[in-house]
Every structure is written in structure tokens, then in C-alpha cells.
Design an enzyme around this catalytic site. Sequence first.
Site, PDB file in Angstrom:
ATOM      1  N   GLU A 181      70.246   7.155 -16.812  1.00 18.15           N
ATOM      2  CA  GLU A 181      71.385   7.922 -16.289  1.00 18.15           C
ATOM      3  C   GLU A 181      72.718   7.327 -16.719  1.00 18.15           C
ATOM      4  OE1 GLU A 181      70.916  11.099 -15.570  1.00 18.15           O
ATOM      5  OE2 GLU A 181      69.419  10.394 -14.143  1.00 18.15           O
ATOM      6  N   ASP A 219      73.972   8.210 -21.944  1.00 17.11           N
ATOM      7  CA  ASP A 219      73.991   9.000 -23.187  1.00 17.11           C
ATOM      8  C   ASP A 219      75.349   8.919 -23.856  1.00 17.11           C
ATOM      9  OD1 ASP A 219      75.114  10.621 -21.155  1.00 17.11           O
ATOM     10  OD2 ASP A 219      74.155  12.466 -21.846  1.00 17.11           O
ATOM     11  N   GLY A 230      72.214  18.792 -10.648  1.00 20.83           N
ATOM     12  CA  GLY A 230      71.740  17.726 -11.530  1.00 20.83           C
ATOM     13  C   GLY A 230      70.575  18.161 -12.400  1.00 20.83           C
ATOM     14  N   ASP A 246      71.549  16.613 -21.991  1.00 24.54           N
ATOM     15  CA  ASP A 246      71.090  17.863 -21.378  1.00 24.54           C
ATOM     16  C   ASP A 246      70.814  18.916 -22.433  1.00 24.54           C
ATOM     17  OD1 ASP A 246      71.885  16.380 -19.337  1.00 24.54           O
ATOM     18  OD2 ASP A 246      73.627  17.581 -18.816  1.00 24.54           O
ATOM     19  N   SER A 287      77.694  18.714  -6.180  1.00 28.02           N
ATOM     20  CA  SER A 287      78.747  17.926  -6.808  1.00 28.02           C
ATOM     21  C   SER A 287      79.281  18.749  -7.962  1.00 28.02           C
ATOM     22  CB  SER A 287      78.168  16.610  -7.320  1.00 28.02           C
ATOM     23  OG  SER A 287      79.125  15.972  -8.107  1.00 28.02           O
ATOM     24  N   LYS A 307      80.999  19.073 -11.027  1.00 27.00           N
ATOM     25  CA  LYS A 307      81.421  18.121 -12.047  1.00 27.00           C
ATOM     26  C   LYS A 307      82.828  18.403 -12.554  1.00 27.00           C
ATOM     27  CE  LYS A 307      77.951  17.844 -14.699  1.00 27.00           C
ATOM     28  NZ  LYS A 307      77.741  18.495 -15.997  1.00 27.00           N
ATOM     29  N   TYR A 348      82.872  11.741 -13.050  1.00 24.40           N
ATOM     30  CA  TYR A 348      82.240  11.695 -14.378  1.00 24.40           C
ATOM     31  C   TYR A 348      83.195  11.185 -15.468  1.00 24.40           C
ATOM     32  CZ  TYR A 348      79.006  12.935 -18.058  1.00 24.40           C
ATOM     33  OH  TYR A 348      78.138  12.869 -19.125  1.00 24.40           O
TER      34      TYR A 348
HETATM   35  P1  NG1 Z   1      74.297  16.783 -15.305  1.00 23.57           P
HETATM   36  O1  NG1 Z   1      75.460  16.679 -14.434  1.00 23.57           O
HETATM   37  O2  NG1 Z   1      73.053  16.556 -14.612  1.00 23.57           O
HETATM   38  O3  NG1 Z   1      74.290  18.019 -16.105  1.00 23.57           O
HETATM   39  C1  NG1 Z   1      75.556  14.858 -16.705  1.00 23.57           C
HETATM   40  C2  NG1 Z   1      75.862  14.958 -18.194  1.00 23.57           C
HETATM   41  C3  NG1 Z   1      74.793  14.227 -19.039  1.00 23.57           C
HETATM   42  C4  NG1 Z   1      74.613  12.806 -18.556  1.00 23.57           C
HETATM   43  C5  NG1 Z   1      74.349  12.839 -17.030  1.00 23.57           C
HETATM   44  C6  NG1 Z   1      74.234  11.473 -16.428  1.00 23.57           C
HETATM   45  C7  NG1 Z   1      76.975  17.057 -18.691  1.00 23.57           C
HETATM   46  C8  NG1 Z   1      76.801  18.438 -19.157  1.00 23.57           C
HETATM   47  N1  NG1 Z   1      75.870  16.341 -18.598  1.00 23.57           N
HETATM   48  O4  NG1 Z   1      74.394  15.584 -16.407  1.00 23.57           O
HETATM   49  O5  NG1 Z   1      75.164  14.249 -20.407  1.00 23.57           O
HETATM   50  O6  NG1 Z   1      75.706  12.007 -18.887  1.00 23.57           O
HETATM   51  O7  NG1 Z   1      75.384  13.517 -16.320  1.00 23.57           O
HETATM   52  O8  NG1 Z   1      73.163  10.775 -16.965  1.00 23.57           O
HETATM   53  O9  NG1 Z   1      78.066  16.619 -18.434  1.00 23.57           O
END
Ligand code: NG1
Length: 520
Positions: free
Chosen positions: A60, A63, A167, A216, A262, A264, A272
Site C-alpha cells: 500500500e 506504487d 478502496g 489500480d 474517504s 480521495k 493522499y
Molecule cells: P484507491 O484509493 O484504492 O483507488 C489509491 C491509488 C493507488 C495507490 C493506493 C494506495 C488512485 C487512483 N489510486 O488507491 O495508486 O497509491 O491508493 O496503495 O489514486
Amino acid sequence: MAASQPIPVYTQLKDVFQDTATALAQGPRWNNLIEEFTQRYGRKPEYIARAPGRVNLIGEHIDYALFGVFPAAVERDILMAVAGREEHDPGRITADNLDGKYSRQTFAPIKNHVQEWELDIDKTQLRWESYVKAGYYGVLGKFFNSNEDVPKGVDLLVTGSVPAGSGLSSSAAMVVASTLSFLAINQRLDGISKGDLVNITVSNERRVGVNSGGMDQSASVISAAGAALYVSFFPLLSAEPIPLPITAPRSVFVCANSLVVSDKVVHAKTRYNLRVVETLAAARVLGRRLGVKMANDEKITMREVLDRWLGVKPGEELEVAALKSGLERISKEIDGLKLVESDGSDGTETGLTLEELIELSGLSASDFKQIYLSWVDIEATHFQLYKRSKHVFSEAWRVLEFRDICLRTAEGNQSHDTLRQLGKLMDESQTSCAELYECSCPELDELTHLAKEAGAYGSRLTGAGWGGCTVSLVEESRVEEFITKVKAGYPAYHGLHGGALHEVIFATKPSSGACLFKLT
Ligand code: NG1
């Protein structure tokens, strides 16, 4: 190589799922989408783009530091039915959604004074059509730069079974489905590999305001049924399907939604995107301390710092074993970052102020701001370098260990012990996310704790965190008992039964990646 394959185009549902039972179960949902489309737009769709959500098993928030991750596509997905329109206002889109809470939208791109396409994406609030626009933007920017090329008008209808803000990457699935749809309708799919689609969709999603890594999109696009995907990003994107040792005893991954949403985009400034900046700044400070060569204007990542410190030549790919031992070595070097953050009294880390951070980076304030802050909106009084780095290096190591266990465990050799080893890594990941990366929340902590008490081998948050889902490794024969116990302990699940309960806590198997379905 999985990433160099073309995007599959199917005409039969059983090929989409590579499994007749799943195809039969999904059939009514697909038919309903086609019927609704026909009713709303007066003709049949030409294509349905399918993009699955994903569950990240481990790895987590690493990336974007360019370390490998270990997700799998889930069966839940986004379906986007589309048909082109021959008419006078080229490029105009009508976007509708089967879910009544997302209202119908129409929009058209315009070319600005420097002849670049513009679509109005509102980054200040969560709007479902922003993800459709994000996919469209990328296709316009890549294929419609000359004045002779005119994009088609498109009618589209979406249905989704990936819970939003949980998530499981509903946003990446939306952007992948949208990008695929516009590529298909405008006949620009030839020569586009799965890897190309990942790269296009990563930059497309950034248009919504989130500086995501590529996990993702890779999972949604490249996954293969029945396997997890080891996705590495450096020196180039590559993705390797890895069979999971979960057949003896038969085990599954159970996703449980904390029901804390959450958002984002809304919280990007303090969550983030702030973490993205903290890890990039930490990479520069660490690189400087380790004597790694880097250009002043370079946004060097943790992975690049590690490779340069290990003396890996540019473009060369480090073997997994060497990467693992490099991670062990560099983890010992980051203690130095802790000292600079300690307030000296009780050893508590207070983090660095922006001024302190700039000084440690060795850059001028204006260069620092240009490189690290000009492209992103963040809000912070202090920056934590030690904790974030410790999480990143240890999590990157856990991913490789998880992968090794899967590869080491040949069929016929699987046991409770293998699952316990995988579970332990998942638990350690959760602790690191909660304590070092601070991306958990009380509800996720509670759910993972309940999962362990209910018999999971391991349990952790999945995705960005601060809400959303957990993923737990559970023996298949014990799933019902597991769900009953978690439900009893988690107040937000009280009162949920049958389908409503299944919406929030469900077992899933690794599914196939994105595709196009061509209606004949
Ligand atoms: P989520 O929020 O689950 O889509 C995000 C990021 C990933 C990665 C994870 C943490 C986006 C689209 N995705 O995932 O690339 O960084 O958080 O591991 O922002």
C-alpha cells in the site's frame, strides 16, 4: 509479457469471464444494460467496455514510490455501454447512469487558444461524470490533435457494482472503461497494448486531481482470472500474474467495507497528495544523505534512490532477490531521518516544518516549491519523513516476501502454514499503514481486529485507506461463520441482512481484466 498483449475484444460473455457459471450469473445485468440503453437512446449500443475494480492484497502507498505491488482484479466491475452519433456537434457526449443518484450529463470538449482540448472537470467536488471526462480527455489529447481529426459524438450508459470510495478502485475502473469506450468508438484501438492503456489511464486519472500511482489501472487492465498480479513500475511497467496458494485448504479473500467513505479528491490536500509529496521529499533528503547523484530539478523517487545507491545502471532491471536485500540494507540507513525530526525532549517525532524540509533538501526555496509543490495542492504544517520512509521500504519488502511465498509454494505443497505466513505479512502491513503511514482510521483498525478474532489468517486495509475496505484471508469453509462474527462486532453492520449485508462484506476470487464486448 502480460502488458504487451492487445486489449481483448469479445462477442461472447463466457469469454469475458472465462467461466460459464460467472457468465450465466452476470448475463441478466448485461442484458438489462443493453435494454436500458436501447430505451433511453433509441438504438442498441455498439460496445460495452468492462473494467473491474481491484483489491490490493499487499503493497500500500508504494506504487508512486515505484515499488512493486500485489493486487488482484475483483468480480465487481464498471460496465459502460456506448454508441457513436453521426451529427453536427462533433465530440458531444451524453452520459447517463443506471444508478439514479448520478444524473444525466451532457458535455462537449472545446479547443482553447493554444489549440489544446479542454473539458471542464470540477476538482473541488466529487462528480461521477468527471471520471468519464478524464478518460475522454486522454483520448482527445492523444489522437485528436490535428484539426482534420474530429471526435465522434457518443451516447453512453454506465452501471457499476464496485462500491464508490471504498478502496476497491471504482474510480480507476471508471476511467479505464471510459478510455476504452472512446478508443473503441473512435476506432483508435489498433496497436494499443494493455500496457499502453495503463499508461494512458494513469495520466487520465490525474486530471481528476489525484496523483495516483499505476497500481489500480494495471490491476483493472492486466489481471488474469485466478491469479494475483505482481505489478512493478521500474525501470518500466511490467505485470506478472502469480498463482495464489489458496487451494489447500481452500481460502478466499473477504472484502469488508468500513462504510467510512474517504473521498480521495476532497481530502487529497491533507491525505493522499500530501503523502505523495512527503515520500518524494523524503527520497530527496535520503538520497542526499546517502550521496546519491540527482539533478536539482529531478523529482527522484525512493526506488530510484535505492537503485542508484546500489549502483544499478540506468535502465537495468534489478533481480527480485537483489532488490529484497537492497531494501533490507537501505532500511537501516533511514534512522538518520528520525533524528532530524525528533523534538529532542521525549523523542516524539514532530515532523519537519516546510522551512526545515527545504533546508534538508539542499535546494533553494524557489526550486523546492517548483519541483515539489507547484503541481499539487497540499495543506500541512509538518512533514514526516522517517515514518513514511520506514513504511515504504518495509512494505516493499513484504510484497516481495508475499510473492516469494506464492511462487515457492508449489501445488500439492500448500498448507495452513503457508496461509499463516501470508496472513502475518498482511497483519504487519496493516500495523505499518496505521502507525507509520497513518492512512488507517479507527473503523478500519476495528474491522481488521474483528477479522483476526473471527479467524482470518491476516487482515489489512486495502487501497488508499482513511476509510473504505479491508481485505482478509479466510478459509472458504469458514466464510459464513466469519461474516456472522464480524457483523456481530461491527456496529455499522447491525441490521443488515441478505443482499444488503452481501453489499458490504463479501468473498471474492481474482477476476479477469478489462475488455471490450462488441455487440453484433
Ligand atoms: P484507491 O484509493 O484504492 O483507488 C489509491 C491509488 C493507488 C495507490 C493506493 C494506495 C488512485 C487512483 N489510486 O488507491 O495508486 O497509491 O491508493 O496503495 O489514486
